[in-house]
Structure formats: structure tokens, C-alpha cells
Design an enzyme around this catalytic site. Structure first.
Site, PDB file in Angstrom:
ATOM      1  N   HIS A  61       0.859  -1.184   0.000  1.00 27.83           N
ATOM      2  CA  HIS A  61       0.000   0.000   0.000  1.00 27.83           C
ATOM      3  C   HIS A  61       0.896   1.235   0.000  1.00 27.83           C
ATOM      4  O   HIS A  61       2.127   1.116   0.079  1.00 27.83           O
ATOM      5  CB  HIS A  61      -0.980  -0.015   1.169  1.00 27.83           C
ATOM      6  CG  HIS A  61      -0.354   0.029   2.540  1.00 27.83           C
ATOM      7  ND1 HIS A  61       0.592  -0.877   2.967  1.00 27.83           N
ATOM      8  CD2 HIS A  61      -0.533   0.887   3.587  1.00 27.83           C
ATOM      9  CE1 HIS A  61       0.948  -0.596   4.208  1.00 27.83           C
ATOM     10  NE2 HIS A  61       0.291   0.477   4.605  1.00 27.83           N
ATOM     11  N   ASP A  65       5.572   4.986   5.337  1.00 27.92           N
ATOM     12  CA  ASP A  65       6.633   4.149   5.930  1.00 27.92           C
ATOM     13  C   ASP A  65       6.948   2.927   5.065  1.00 27.92           C
ATOM     14  O   ASP A  65       7.988   2.304   5.229  1.00 27.92           O
ATOM     15  CB  ASP A  65       6.295   3.729   7.372  1.00 27.92           C
ATOM     16  CG  ASP A  65       4.928   3.108   7.532  1.00 27.92           C
ATOM     17  OD1 ASP A  65       3.982   3.547   6.870  1.00 27.92           O
ATOM     18  OD2 ASP A  65       4.806   2.155   8.330  1.00 27.92           O
ATOM     19  N   HIS A  66       6.069   2.605   4.103  1.00 29.07           N
ATOM     20  CA  HIS A  66       6.291   1.445   3.229  1.00 29.07           C
ATOM     21  C   HIS A  66       6.939   1.823   1.898  1.00 29.07           C
ATOM     22  O   HIS A  66       7.327   0.950   1.137  1.00 29.07           O
ATOM     23  CB  HIS A  66       4.965   0.717   2.961  1.00 29.07           C
ATOM     24  CG  HIS A  66       4.429   0.042   4.179  1.00 29.07           C
ATOM     25  ND1 HIS A  66       4.397  -1.333   4.321  1.00 29.07           N
ATOM     26  CD2 HIS A  66       3.933   0.556   5.330  1.00 29.07           C
ATOM     27  CE1 HIS A  66       3.897  -1.637   5.508  1.00 29.07           C
ATOM     28  NE2 HIS A  66       3.608  -0.508   6.135  1.00 29.07           N
ATOM     29  N   HIS A 151      -7.403  -2.093   5.676  1.00 31.05           N
ATOM     30  CA  HIS A 151      -6.510  -1.097   6.288  1.00 31.05           C
ATOM     31  C   HIS A 151      -7.122   0.305   6.142  1.00 31.05           C
ATOM     32  O   HIS A 151      -6.407   1.288   6.007  1.00 31.05           O
ATOM     33  CB  HIS A 151      -5.137  -1.208   5.603  1.00 31.05           C
ATOM     34  CG  HIS A 151      -4.021  -0.537   6.339  1.00 31.05           C
ATOM     35  ND1 HIS A 151      -3.846  -0.601   7.702  1.00 31.05           N
ATOM     36  CD2 HIS A 151      -2.965   0.228   5.878  1.00 31.05           C
ATOM     37  CE1 HIS A 151      -2.761   0.080   8.038  1.00 31.05           C
ATOM     38  NE2 HIS A 151      -2.228   0.599   6.960  1.00 31.05           N
ATOM     39  N   ASP A 174      -0.089  -4.350   5.790  1.00 31.09           N
ATOM     40  CA  ASP A 174      -0.794  -3.757   6.933  1.00 31.09           C
ATOM     41  C   ASP A 174      -2.279  -4.054   6.820  1.00 31.09           C
ATOM     42  O   ASP A 174      -2.910  -3.750   5.801  1.00 31.09           O
ATOM     43  CB  ASP A 174      -0.590  -2.236   6.940  1.00 31.09           C
ATOM     44  CG  ASP A 174       0.744  -1.831   7.528  1.00 31.09           C
ATOM     45  OD1 ASP A 174       1.547  -2.722   7.856  1.00 31.09           O
ATOM     46  OD2 ASP A 174       0.967  -0.607   7.680  1.00 31.09           O
TER      47      ASP A 174
END
Ligand SMILES: [Zn+2]
Length: 239
Positions: A61, A65-66, A151, A174
Site C-alpha cells: 500500500h 513508511d512502506h 486497512h 498492513d
């Protein structure tokens, strides 16, 4: 097929836990990177793999932070001698994100290309494919299927099911407790599942309100649920 957890952190800065990222390595087959959290290129190198050797990047996604080290992966792969385009698979919005990211850096890149005279600029060509629930991706010695996870308020988030003759590995991305992910993970040799640990995210005056902690927990899987998920999916091993 081997899974390496390159980072298991979250947006909080932590000297022991890098941003979320994992590597699926099929030996003679494909090397697939999942997510691109902070420090991913250093962690790859520590593991003995250059970013330039990655066959494809899959994005679960578009939470920051990803994906925060995505440009670092692109530029360092070029510097490591990558001579083919970056293949990226991600949810709707990925094409626009990559277009804007490359546009943002274009003046710097154009200056570098003109000045450094490297043998190829193909590594700076980005080939983005947008995925949806049930998308099947084929790589050398490996097939990957997506499963849409929960999510929200993130509109699209995915887990991935990796399968080949050696076994089945599932990565949740997530998500809060997600029946579709459990179904997809049934019988897997390994399930890598996210988890929200309350002790690691306490209310702190001036940083997090009780509402912050409640809202963040609401779109993740609680530590009291994750064992049940492994049990329901009947996986060989979970982490
Ligand atoms: Zn997220």
C-alpha cells in the site's frame, strides 16, 4: 524460496528496527522485494543483495513508511550498475506517485546523467503495473497473487501469496483482522503477519493522544488476535 525480513518497524524512528520491507529470494529464480521502508537498500546490502539485483518491487500500500526509500532504491540501483527498468507493482495511485516522484527529482537526475556519463540510464525507467484484488503476477520460478486486506481509511491495501514448487509464503501487509487474508493463507508454509503492540505505542503527552492510539490500533491487527489468525489459517510457521 527464502523470506528475509529486512525491516519490521513503523513510522517511529528506531535504531533497532528499519522500515517495513521483506525479500523473497528463489535462488536461481526471482528476487522480489516487498515494500521499501527506511533503510531498505542498506539492509539489502547487509544481506548480500544489491538493490540492482531485484527483479521486481511489490508495494502492499502507499503509506509513507512502506515507500519512503523508493527513490533511494531507484538511484542506488542505477549506481550499482542496473541496466534494465525498475518493475514495480502497486495499488491504484502507484503510477501517479512514481510519475510525481521522478518529476520531483528530474532536474537533479538530468544533471547527473549529463555529468556522470554512466553506461546506461535504463535503471531510471520505471515500469509500473497497478494491481487489484486477485491480480496474478508471474516471475521466473514464482507466481504471486494479491489479496485485498483491510486497512481503511487506506482505500487499497494488499497481502501477497507467493507460490512455487518449493512451497507457499504469505505476507499480510498492513491490515486489521482480515478473513480474506486468513483464507488466502490456509496451508501456507510461512505467514508473515503485521501486528500492533500496545506496549510499544503508549499515550505520551504532546506526542500521542488516547484517540491517536485508538485510531492507529483500529487499522492494524492486535497482538491478542495474531495468534488466532495463525491458528485459523493452519500455517506451518508464522512470524
Ligand atoms: Zn499502513
Amino acid at each position: 524460496m527464502e523470506l528475509t525480513i529486512l525491516g519490521s518497524g513503523c513510522p517511529s524512528v528506531d535504531i533497532d528496527r528499519y522500515g517495513p520491507s521483506a525479500l523473497i529470494d528463489c535462488g536461481e529464480g526471482s528476487r522480489i522485494l516487498i515494500d521499501c521502508g527506511s533503510g531498505v537498500t542498506q539492509r539489502l546490502l547487509e544481506h548480500g543483495v544489491k538493490g540492482s539485483e531485484i527483479d521486481a518491487l511489490l508495494l502492499t500500500h502507499l503509506h509513507s513508511d512502506h515507500i519512503v526509500d523508493l527513490f533511494q532504491l531507484i538511484i542506488s540501483s542505477w549506481h550499482q550498475g542496473r541496466s534494465k527498468p525498475q518493475k514495480i507493482f502497486g495499488p491504484i495511485g502507484s503510477k501517479k506517485y512514481l510519475e510525481q516522484l521522478m518529476n520531483l527529482w528530474r532536474p537533479e537526475l538530468e544533471q547527473r546523467i549529463a555529468h556522470e556519463k554512466r553506461p546506461s540510464t535504463k535503471a531510471l525507467n520505471i515500469d509500473v503495473t497497478e494491481i487489484d484484488n486477485g491480480t496474478l503476477m508471474k516471475f521466473k520460478g514464482l507466481s504471486v497473487k494479491t489479496v485485498e486486506v483491510l486497512h481503511q481509511p487506506v482505500k487499497k491495501a494488499f497481502g501477497f501469496i507467493f507460490e512455487n514448487s518449493q512451497g507457499k509464503i504469505v505476507i499480510s501487509g498492513d491490515t486489521k483482522f482480515c478473513p480474506a487474508l486468513i483464507e488466502a493463507a490456509k496451508g501456507a508454509d510461512l505467514l508473515l503477519h503485521e501486528v500492533f503492540i500496545h506496549n510499544e505505542m503508549p499515550v505520551i503527552d504532546g506526542i500521542r493522544t488516547p484517540q491517536t492510539v485508538k485510531n492507529v490500533a483500529s487499522y492494524h491487527t492486535l497482538d491478542s488476535e495474531v495468534g488466532q489468525i495463525a491458528y485459523l489459517a493452519n500455517v506451518e510457521c508464522s512470524c
